[in-house]
Write an enzyme that holds these catalytic residues in place. Structure first.
Site, PDB file in Angstrom:
ATOM      1  N   ASN A   9       1.358  -1.249   0.119  1.00 33.84           N
ATOM      2  CA  ASN A   9      -0.026   0.099  -0.202  1.00 33.84           C
ATOM      3  C   ASN A   9       0.866   1.351   0.460  1.00 33.84           C
ATOM      4  O   ASN A   9       1.323   1.706   1.134  1.00 33.84           O
ATOM      5  CB  ASN A   9      -1.263   0.080   1.496  1.00 33.84           C
ATOM      6  CG  ASN A   9      -1.548   1.385   1.509  1.00 33.84           C
ATOM      7  OD1 ASN A   9      -1.628   2.202   0.577  1.00 33.84           O
ATOM      8  ND2 ASN A   9      -2.091   1.744   2.276  1.00 33.84           N
ATOM      9  N   TRP A  10       0.877   2.463  -0.983  1.00 37.63           N
ATOM     10  CA  TRP A  10       1.744   2.718  -0.960  1.00 37.63           C
ATOM     11  C   TRP A  10       1.526   4.410  -0.731  1.00 37.63           C
ATOM     12  O   TRP A  10       1.977   5.416  -0.505  1.00 37.63           O
ATOM     13  CB  TRP A  10       2.052   3.696  -2.987  1.00 37.63           C
ATOM     14  CG  TRP A  10       2.787   2.389  -4.095  1.00 37.63           C
ATOM     15  CD1 TRP A  10       3.394   1.380  -3.071  1.00 37.63           C
ATOM     16  CD2 TRP A  10       3.896   2.207  -5.015  1.00 37.63           C
ATOM     17  NE1 TRP A  10       3.990   0.763  -3.812  1.00 37.63           N
ATOM     18  CE2 TRP A  10       4.050   0.881  -4.952  1.00 37.63           C
ATOM     19  CE3 TRP A  10       3.338   3.905  -5.540  1.00 37.63           C
ATOM     20  CZ2 TRP A  10       5.422   1.219  -7.055  1.00 37.63           C
ATOM     21  CZ3 TRP A  10       3.236   3.333  -7.503  1.00 37.63           C
ATOM     22  CH2 TRP A  10       4.492   2.390  -7.548  1.00 37.63           C
ATOM     23  N   LYS A  11       0.256   3.885  -0.423  1.00 40.34           N
ATOM     24  CA  LYS A  11      -1.170   5.444   0.780  1.00 40.34           C
ATOM     25  C   LYS A  11      -0.013   6.533  -0.496  1.00 40.34           C
ATOM     26  O   LYS A  11      -0.267   6.286  -1.897  1.00 40.34           O
ATOM     27  CB  LYS A  11      -0.143   5.728   1.659  1.00 40.34           C
ATOM     28  CG  LYS A  11      -0.775   4.769   3.341  1.00 40.34           C
ATOM     29  CD  LYS A  11      -0.017   4.912   4.065  1.00 40.34           C
ATOM     30  CE  LYS A  11      -0.271   3.434   5.054  1.00 40.34           C
ATOM     31  NZ  LYS A  11      -0.189   3.726   6.260  1.00 40.34           N
ATOM     32  N   HIS A  90      -9.431   1.587   4.846  1.00 32.51           N
ATOM     33  CA  HIS A  90      -8.599   1.570   5.952  1.00 32.51           C
ATOM     34  C   HIS A  90      -8.832   2.342   6.805  1.00 32.51           C
ATOM     35  O   HIS A  90      -9.398   3.112   7.004  1.00 32.51           O
ATOM     36  CB  HIS A  90      -7.341   2.025   4.775  1.00 32.51           C
ATOM     37  CG  HIS A  90      -5.716   1.975   5.125  1.00 32.51           C
ATOM     38  ND1 HIS A  90      -5.382   3.118   6.212  1.00 32.51           N
ATOM     39  CD2 HIS A  90      -4.612   1.599   5.206  1.00 32.51           C
ATOM     40  CE1 HIS A  90      -3.988   2.981   6.760  1.00 32.51           C
ATOM     41  NE2 HIS A  90      -4.165   1.877   5.792  1.00 32.51           N
ATOM     42  N   GLU A  92      -6.765   5.048   7.651  1.00 33.40           N
ATOM     43  CA  GLU A  92      -6.579   6.769   7.610  1.00 33.40           C
ATOM     44  C   GLU A  92      -7.839   6.791   6.963  1.00 33.40           C
ATOM     45  O   GLU A  92      -7.924   8.402   7.082  1.00 33.40           O
ATOM     46  CB  GLU A  92      -5.286   7.256   6.352  1.00 33.40           C
ATOM     47  CG  GLU A  92      -3.822   6.585   7.551  1.00 33.40           C
ATOM     48  CD  GLU A  92      -3.365   5.491   6.678  1.00 33.40           C
ATOM     49  OE1 GLU A  92      -2.892   5.277   5.608  1.00 33.40           O
ATOM     50  OE2 GLU A  92      -1.828   5.257   7.979  1.00 33.40           O
ATOM     51  N   GLU A 160      -4.911  -4.448  10.814  1.00 37.04           N
ATOM     52  CA  GLU A 160      -4.231  -2.680  11.132  1.00 37.04           C
ATOM     53  C   GLU A 160      -4.427  -2.276  12.243  1.00 37.04           C
ATOM     54  O   GLU A 160      -5.264  -1.661  12.053  1.00 37.04           O
ATOM     55  CB  GLU A 160      -3.895  -2.354   9.832  1.00 37.04           C
ATOM     56  CG  GLU A 160      -3.974  -3.191   8.692  1.00 37.04           C
ATOM     57  CD  GLU A 160      -3.055  -1.658   7.273  1.00 37.04           C
ATOM     58  OE1 GLU A 160      -2.147  -2.698   7.332  1.00 37.04           O
ATOM     59  OE2 GLU A 160      -3.988  -0.799   7.378  1.00 37.04           O
ATOM     60  N   GLY A 166       2.704   3.185  10.744  1.00 34.57           N
ATOM     61  CA  GLY A 166       3.532   4.125  10.568  1.00 34.57           C
ATOM     62  C   GLY A 166       4.416   4.283  12.203  1.00 34.57           C
ATOM     63  O   GLY A 166       5.162   4.966  12.173  1.00 34.57           O
ATOM     64  N   SER A 205       3.637  -1.323  10.432  1.00 38.45           N
ATOM     65  CA  SER A 205       4.781  -1.684  10.655  1.00 38.45           C
ATOM     66  C   SER A 205       5.893  -3.314   9.900  1.00 38.45           C
ATOM     67  O   SER A 205       6.799  -2.905  10.872  1.00 38.45           O
ATOM     68  CB  SER A 205       5.393  -0.712  12.047  1.00 38.45           C
ATOM     69  OG  SER A 205       5.164   0.185  11.704  1.00 38.45           O
ATOM     70  N   GLY A 226       3.105  -1.008   4.612  1.00 38.83           N
ATOM     71  CA  GLY A 226       2.996   0.670   4.141  1.00 38.83           C
ATOM     72  C   GLY A 226       4.534   1.383   3.490  1.00 38.83           C
ATOM     73  O   GLY A 226       5.076   0.557   2.637  1.00 38.83           O
ATOM     74  N   GLY A 227       4.764   1.733   4.443  1.00 40.71           N
ATOM     75  CA  GLY A 227       6.496   3.023   4.820  1.00 40.71           C
ATOM     76  C   GLY A 227       7.697   1.205   3.430  1.00 40.71           C
ATOM     77  O   GLY A 227       8.257   1.798   2.435  1.00 40.71           O
TER      78      GLY A 227
HETATM   79  P1  13P Z   1       3.278   1.064   7.365  1.00 44.21           P
HETATM   80  O1  13P Z   1       3.829  -0.426   7.391  1.00 44.21           O
HETATM   81  O2  13P Z   1       3.443   2.187   7.242  1.00 44.21           O
HETATM   82  O3  13P Z   1       2.799   0.703   9.757  1.00 44.21           O
HETATM   83  O4  13P Z   1       1.534   1.376   7.089  1.00 44.21           O
HETATM   84  C1  13P Z   1       0.556  -0.389   7.292  1.00 44.21           C
HETATM   85  C2  13P Z   1      -0.316   0.620   6.595  1.00 44.21           C
HETATM   86  O5  13P Z   1      -1.374   0.726   7.054  1.00 44.21           O
HETATM   87  C3  13P Z   1      -0.622  -0.249   5.717  1.00 44.21           C
HETATM   88  O6  13P Z   1      -2.362  -0.633   5.189  1.00 44.21           O
END
Ligand code: 13P
Length: 247
Positions: A9-11, A90, A92, A160, A166, A205, A226-227
């Site tokens: 997930n590149w966000k 999600h 967010e 999650e 993050g 994470s 994510g990251g």
């Molecule tokens: P991180 O891997 O950056 O913690 O993000 C997780 C996430 O929200 C994936 O959808």
């Protein structure tokens, strides 16, 4: 066990250079399904190149089929440009766009009826966990998606925990496994016929260092990254860890 599912997930990160790099460098590994989910504007470019190595998805989709919904993208449009997955709910999106359980359900139903596969995201806040309410919170989030879970189609649930997203602090394997069991039980209660088909993923994470430890547990059927998915070496290492655990 079904193939492990590793989703990037590149966000709201990445650019055409990352699209090109992903197309050139991402390699398939045995027993792993890989999905790359860039910002919507890059999905078509990435889907053109998606191959046996990976498929593509959207980070969000409209709860409506079509019409006067400025700024939204429909499930059938996602399919039209070659995407096959969509994330719904999600944390967010829930926090920044006020997405309720009802909206998440409508989005999931749109996606399934268009023929997309769906990842339903759930997870508690730190406050809920500290108050001892994590399990009941997540159970209620899963129950709210019952109508979607009862439908035919490929569905995954990503656990999650918001405090792990993050933050650099992943849930421990024990915490993740315990919640994955709660989620499986809840799916069995609301959608018994589909309960064994739903893949349950962990997100928060996940990185090249902790992936292998998570994949030691059969309950962790995939990860939503994510990251670390923005870093080609780390993401490749996570895919290899999923593959090694399966062999
Ligand atoms: P991180 O891997 O950056 O913690 O993000 C997780 C996430 O929200 C994936 O959808």
């Amino acid at each position: 066990m079904a193939k492990r599912l590793v989703i990037a997930n590149w966000k709201m990160n990445g650019d055409l250079a990352l699209v090109r790099q992903t197309m050139e460098s991402l390699r398939a590994e045995a027993n792993v399904d890989v999905v790359v989910v860039p910002p919507a504007i890059y999905v078509a470019a990435l889907s053109d190149a998606s191959s046996a190595a990976f498929s593509t998805g959207l980070q969000n989709v409209s709860q409506f089929a079509a019409g006067a919904h400025t700024g939204d993208v429909s499930a059938s449009m996602a399919l039209d440009v070659g995407a096959s997955w969509v994330l719904v709910g999600h944390s967010e999106r829930r926090a920044e766009h006020g997405e309720s359980d009802g909206m998440v359900l409508a989005k999931g139903e749109q996606a399934l009826s268009a023929g997309l596969s769906v990842v339903i995201c759930v997870g508690e806040s730190l406050e809920e966990r500290e108050a001892g309410n994590a399990e009941s919170f997540v159970r209620s989030q899963v129950r709210a998606q019952a109508a979607c879970l009862r439908q035919a189609g490929a569905i995954a649930i990503a656990y999650e925990p918001i405090w792990a997203i993050g933050s650099g602090i992943s849930a421990s394997s024990e915490q993740a496994v315990a919640m994955h069991k709660v989620i499986r039980e809840t799916v069995r209660e609301v959608a018994p016929a589909q309960a064994d088909e739903v893949r349950i993923l962990y997100g928060g994470s996940v990185n090249a260092e902790n992936a292998a430890g998570l994949f030691e547990h059969p309950e962790i059927e995939g990860v939503l990254v994510g990251g670390a998915s923005l870093d080609k070496a780390q993401f490749a290492a996570i895919i290899r860890a999923a593959s090694a655990a399966a062999s």
